[in-house]
Design a protein around this motif. Structure first.
Motif, PDB file in Angstrom:
ATOM      1  N   GLY A 438      71.764  83.162   0.011  1.00 15.50           N
ATOM      2  CA  GLY A 438      71.369  81.790   0.263  1.00 15.50           C
ATOM      3  C   GLY A 438      71.463  80.983  -1.016  1.00 15.50           C
ATOM      4  O   GLY A 438      71.079  81.434  -2.088  1.00 15.50           O
ATOM      5  N   ASN A 439      72.003  79.773  -0.920  1.00 19.22           N
ATOM      6  CA  ASN A 439      72.179  78.945  -2.102  1.00 19.22           C
ATOM      7  C   ASN A 439      70.838  78.475  -2.654  1.00 19.22           C
ATOM      8  O   ASN A 439      69.991  77.960  -1.922  1.00 19.22           O
ATOM      9  N   VAL A 440      70.654  78.633  -3.950  1.00 15.58           N
ATOM     10  CA  VAL A 440      69.461  78.143  -4.630  1.00 15.58           C
ATOM     11  C   VAL A 440      69.676  76.699  -5.071  1.00 15.58           C
ATOM     12  O   VAL A 440      68.729  75.948  -5.261  1.00 15.58           O
ATOM     13  N   CYS A 441      70.945  76.300  -5.231  1.00 13.98           N
ATOM     14  CA  CYS A 441      71.306  74.923  -5.596  1.00 13.98           C
ATOM     15  C   CYS A 441      70.749  74.513  -6.954  1.00 13.98           C
ATOM     16  O   CYS A 441      70.377  73.356  -7.159  1.00 13.98           O
ATOM     17  N   PHE A 442      70.678  75.480  -7.860  1.00 20.53           N
ATOM     18  CA  PHE A 442      70.283  75.188  -9.239  1.00 20.53           C
ATOM     19  C   PHE A 442      71.424  75.609 -10.147  1.00 20.53           C
ATOM     20  O   PHE A 442      71.824  76.771 -10.155  1.00 20.53           O
ATOM     21  N   ALA A 443      71.957  74.662 -10.910  1.00 21.48           N
ATOM     22  CA  ALA A 443      73.020  74.970 -11.867  1.00 21.48           C
ATOM     23  C   ALA A 443      72.422  75.013 -13.268  1.00 21.48           C
ATOM     24  O   ALA A 443      71.908  74.005 -13.753  1.00 21.48           O
ATOM     25  N   PRO A 444      72.467  76.152 -13.938  1.00 23.39           N
ATOM     26  CA  PRO A 444      71.884  76.240 -15.282  1.00 23.39           C
ATOM     27  C   PRO A 444      72.798  75.613 -16.329  1.00 23.39           C
ATOM     28  O   PRO A 444      74.001  75.466 -16.110  1.00 23.39           O
ATOM     29  N   TYR A 445      72.219  75.239 -17.439  1.00 22.32           N
ATOM     30  CA  TYR A 445      73.010  74.818 -18.586  1.00 22.32           C
ATOM     31  C   TYR A 445      73.449  76.056 -19.350  1.00 22.32           C
ATOM     32  O   TYR A 445      72.743  77.067 -19.375  1.00 22.32           O
ATOM     33  N   ILE A 446      74.592  76.006 -19.987  1.00 26.65           N
ATOM     34  CA  ILE A 446      75.039  77.151 -20.771  1.00 26.65           C
ATOM     35  C   ILE A 446      74.355  77.140 -22.137  1.00 26.65           C
ATOM     36  O   ILE A 446      73.861  76.111 -22.609  1.00 26.65           O
ATOM     37  N   ASN A 447      74.306  78.324 -22.738  1.00 24.09           N
ATOM     38  CA  ASN A 447      73.762  78.516 -24.086  1.00 24.09           C
ATOM     39  C   ASN A 447      72.288  78.136 -24.206  1.00 24.09           C
ATOM     40  O   ASN A 447      71.828  77.727 -25.264  1.00 24.09           O
ATOM     41  N   ARG A 448      71.545  78.272 -23.108  1.00 22.43           N
ATOM     42  CA  ARG A 448      70.093  78.095 -23.127  1.00 22.43           C
ATOM     43  C   ARG A 448      69.468  79.206 -22.281  1.00 22.43           C
ATOM     44  O   ARG A 448      69.960  79.514 -21.204  1.00 22.43           O
ATOM     45  N   TYR A 449      68.410  79.822 -22.786  1.00 19.23           N
ATOM     46  CA  TYR A 449      67.769  80.912 -22.043  1.00 19.23           C
ATOM     47  C   TYR A 449      66.984  80.374 -20.851  1.00 19.23           C
ATOM     48  O   TYR A 449      66.333  79.328 -20.937  1.00 19.23           O
ATOM     49  N   TYR A 450      67.078  81.115 -19.735  1.00 22.46           N
ATOM     50  CA  TYR A 450      66.298  80.830 -18.530  1.00 22.46           C
ATOM     51  C   TYR A 450      65.522  82.080 -18.121  1.00 22.46           C
ATOM     52  O   TYR A 450      65.979  83.209 -18.317  1.00 22.46           O
ATOM     53  N   HIS A 451      64.372  81.829 -17.530  1.00 21.97           N
ATOM     54  CA  HIS A 451      63.546  82.905 -16.988  1.00 21.97           C
ATOM     55  C   HIS A 451      63.657  82.843 -15.468  1.00 21.97           C
ATOM     56  O   HIS A 451      63.281  81.852 -14.849  1.00 21.97           O
ATOM     57  N   TYR A 452      64.215  83.895 -14.875  1.00 20.17           N
ATOM     58  CA  TYR A 452      64.410  83.951 -13.426  1.00 20.17           C
ATOM     59  C   TYR A 452      63.479  84.992 -12.816  1.00 20.17           C
ATOM     60  O   TYR A 452      63.326  86.085 -13.356  1.00 20.17           O
ATOM     61  N   MET A 453      62.894  84.639 -11.682  1.00 19.97           N
ATOM     62  CA  MET A 453      62.112  85.587 -10.885  1.00 19.97           C
ATOM     63  C   MET A 453      62.632  85.569  -9.447  1.00 19.97           C
ATOM     64  O   MET A 453      62.665  84.512  -8.809  1.00 19.97           O
TER      65      MET A 453
END
Length: 785
Positions: A438-453
């Motif tokens: 299922g699409n989350v529809c969130f596009a991350p920026y590159i070269n920045r850390y994200y915390h995913y759960m």
């Protein structure tokens, strides 16, 4: 007399060969020689086979093989237990040697040729356990003897010399069944791999490394070795170790057959000397307590390996390659991270290196933990290195099982531009890696850390995705997420040894918990990790419209910008609400009409400083109240000539009625040629519903990633990576979309209290903090008549 037999394969030594005095024969007899081999003892050690008054002596096994160099190329010789000599098993090839013959043990470890007494030898990184000895093939030895002048019926004598030294561990403990032991230097010293050995007649072998990567030795104990229960009955474990000074000591990783791990370190200088045995004091094996709630926890090590610190301490297999390295990153100052460079943005090919894998098909307890009533939670800390935007671009998997996880999705046939997708499967042997998602529809920026759960809540039959501590998307009606049988870090696990949809970027954390986390628990984990500390406080806005009593506006931001007011009494005025003046837009014209009045305009065509600031990315913010319309329309609250915040009224799809959206165009001032609003609308979809009360809307454009993101009332609404280059435009309007003739299209109806542009690429949490700051303003505005 008690006999102790240690396999010759356990012996590695340098060779010295004695010449026979009385030989007679024709000149060329090298191809028909037999050899008798003896060993170099290690004083005071049990490096040998039989115990007698002279100490310990080595013995050959029936199937031992040595390499003999009577010519330049090696010849295989095998041991005959009846005659106790070595006879030829393969043909002699290569140029004949003039003065000396050479020998090496084991045959498989020796190089194919010898040059001026120099041999290449493989010092084994994996050694097999043998009772009270080293395992077969572990003890490398070499020998040299003068070329016999005459033939003889007697075997030529070889005196092997050991290349390495020996480390003897003694382990004991209650109910300890050792599966493997890993030896490593605390300073990452080389102890395995290819080395050069120079063999001379009357000296010890000279040893030097060729390999640069062999920093560990694994002692494989097969199905397990049960150790003694006291120091007096401790069980011996032998390592054959090349001459090494461990400058900061060494450590051993003792793994039980159940997967438990104990690490023990000697933190002082320690030297292994050739042909000497170092015996350690008996060591009690006590496995540490682990957090029962953490099923899997990958810790990345400086040498490129990874260790599971979770409940089941499973083996993480490193598949090294040019596409991954272990680094330290100032953006994540909590330990080593693994950097992947596998994905080139256009290739879904399967790869066999540059990833980590875990095969848990035979780990029933772990599988049961994933499928029990508790559900489970997958946690990642990831820095993306590339966003997929072009047709047929790959999906990228940072950390997934073959049944569950979050991955970055490139453009597919549905024109989904570079956003996250949550995967779930109810089939352990599922044939398609992405058949249920299922699409989350969130596009991350590159070269920045994200915390995913990724949270599988089995009790409520749903999967929820959180990013940087914030709830993003929920997928319902999921009664089962199968356990699967393998996972990978750096790609999707097609098999244990192959991944596809490989990842580019950094992975700092990969965990699985035996519980479905609540929103509060997710936020607590994010705060505990402290990623939010990486993001700086917002600076003062470049553009900040201050609306005045007379209907005009001025910029009180830091940029040198002039706001021109295109006023008309029937379409634009200001009124006081909540202690400030707000712009009130009202008109009868709907939808696509071009309007010459009723908006505010900034022409920044010749403002180089402002243009340059926008080109690095920016955030557009409004606090507004959407008015009511009749019919179908798109309405721009705030916009440049190329991007902005809008909302949609009832159009062709009832489900999209009165929703927030964003749009973009890559051609300055030319919507007909560019990536116009209609395509952007289709691909980015729409966010949350418009409430017709005062709301906080933020559009963020990350220039490096070319990602647009919309937040409504502090929450993520939608985002995507633009499939074409974005542009910063030339004009800015509050109340519509500006054209170069200084009219606006898609005019706005409603009230605007705040209109700002920041020279910041805001994060989820920066947007949330900003929303919390303006909540009181919104409350006051809504309360005013």
């Amino acid at each position: 007399m008690k006999k102790l037999f240690i396999s010759m394969a356990a012996l590695l030594a340098i060779v010295a060969c004695s010449k026979k005095e009385d030989v007679s024969a024709p000149g060329d007899f090298a191809d028909d020689l037999m050899f008798r081999a003896s060993f170099e003892g290690a004083a005071g050690s049990r490096v040998s086979i039989s115990e007698n008054d002279n100490g310990f002596e080595l013995a050959w096994s029936d199937d031992d093989q040595i390499a003999i160099y009577t010519r330049m190329n090696k010849t295989k010789y095998g041991y005959n237990p009846e005659t106790k000599v070595f006879t030829k098993l393969s043909n002699n090839v290569g140029a004949k040697l003039e003065d000396y013959y050479y020998a090496a043990y084991p045959y498989t470890a020796a190089s194919s040729t010898v040059n001026d007494g120099k041999l290449s030898m493989d010092m084994p990184a994996s050694q097999k356990y043998a009772e009270n000895s080293f395992g077969k093939g572990a003890n490398t030895m070499v020998a040299i003897c003068p070329k016999p002048a005459e033939i003889s019926t007697e075997p030529v004598e070889l005196s092997f010399k050991n290349v390495a030294g020996y480390l003897r561990l003694k382990l004991y403990g209650e109910n300890v069944n050792v599966k493997s032991i890993q030896l490593k230097g605390n300073n990452d010293e080389l102890i395995s791999g290819q080395a050069n050995v120079i063999v001379t007649p009357d000296a010890a072998p000279e040893f030097s490394w060729v390999s640069t990567t062999g920093k560990s030795i694994i002692l494989n104990c097969g199905d397990g070795v049960k150790v003694g229960t006291t120091a007096e009955t401790a069980t011996e474990f032998w390592f054959v170790v090349p001459p090494t000074t461990f400058a900061e000591g060494f450590n051993v990783r003792i793994t039980d057959v159940s997967g438990r791990v104990m690490l023990k370190s000697l933190d002082k200088e320690f030297t292994i000397t050739r042909n000497q045995v170092e015996t350690m004091n008996p060591l009690e094996v006590v496995y540490p307590e682990v957090d029962e709630s953490i099923l899997f926890d990958a810790q990345f090590n400086a040498d490129g390996t990874a260790t599971d610190k979770g409940k089941y301490l499973m083996d993480i297999i490193a598949h090294p390659g040019a596409g991954m390295e272990t680094i330290q990153d100032e953006d994540y100052p909590y330990g080593y991270v693994v950097k992947f460079t596998n994905c080139d943005g256009a290739n879904n090919a399967q790869i066999t290196d540059s990833f980590y894998s875990v095969d848990y098909s035979n780990a029933p307890a772990f599988r049961e933990s994933l499928t029990d009533e508790n559900g489970f939670t997958m946690e990642m800390v990831v820095k993306h290195g590339i966003i997929s935007r072009e047709n047929s671009n790959p999906w990228q998997n940072a950390f997934t099982t073959n049944t569950a996880g979050v991955f970055l999705k490139g453009v597919d046939n549905s024109n989904n531009f570079g956003w996250l997708t949550a995967r779930y499967s109810d089939n352990d042997s599922n044939s398609s890696p992405f058949n249920a998602c299922g699409n989350v529809c969130f596009a991350p920026y590159i070269n920045r850390y994200y915390h995913y759960m990724y949270v599988y809540d089995k009790a409520n039959s749903k999967v929820a995705v959180y990013i940087d501590g914030e709830f993003i998307k929920e997928l319902g009606d999921i009664s089962k997420v199968a356990a699967g049988d393998r996972l990978a870090i750096g790609g999707y696990p097609t098999s244990v040894n192959i991944v596809e949809h490989s990842f580019t970027g950094n992975v700092a954390m990969a965990r699985i918990y035996d519980d479905a986390f609540s929103a509060e628990q997710v936020r607590a984990r994010y705060d505990e990790i402290g990623l939010s500390q990486v993001y700086e406080e917002l600076t003062e806005p470049l553009f900040d419209a201050k609306f005045k009593e007379d209907g005009t506006a001025e910029n009180v931001g830091t940029a040198n910008l002039t706001i021109d007011t295109y006023a008309a009494a029937d379409v634009l005025s200001t009124k006081q609400k909540g202690g400030q003046w707000v712009a009130n837009f009202f008109r009868d014209k709907k939808h696509n009409n071009a309007c010459p009045t009723g908006f505010y305009l900034v022409d920044y065509t010749n403002n180089a400083d402002f243009l340059n600031n926008l080109k690095d990315g920016y955030s557009m913010e409004v606090i507004c109240k959407v008015g009511t319309y009749e019919g179908d329309f798109w309405s721009k609250v705030m916009s440049t000539t190329t991007a902005g915040i809008q909302h949609q009224g009832i159009y062709s799809n009832e489900a999209e009625a009165w929703t927030w959206g964003l749009y973009g165009n890559n051609k300055v001032n030319s919507w007909g040629e560019g990536f116009g609003w209609n395509s952007f609308r289709k691909n980015f979809l729409w966010g949350t519903k418009v409430t017709h009360t005062y709301e906080h809307a933020v559009m963020v454009w990350d220039a490096e990633s070319n990602v647009f993101t919309l937040y409504i009332n502090g929450k993520h609404a939608l985002s995507g990576a633009s499939p074409v280059a974005a542009n910063v435009g030339t004009m800015l309007a509050v109340g519509g979309m500006p054209y170069t003739d200084k009219t606006v299209y898609h005019p706005f109806v409603g009230e605007v209290a705040v209109a700002r542009i920041y020279d910041e690429v805001m994060s989820i949490n920066q947007v949330k903090e900003r929303y919390n700051e303006v909540k009181s303003t919104i409350t006051a505005l809504d309360a005013a008549q």
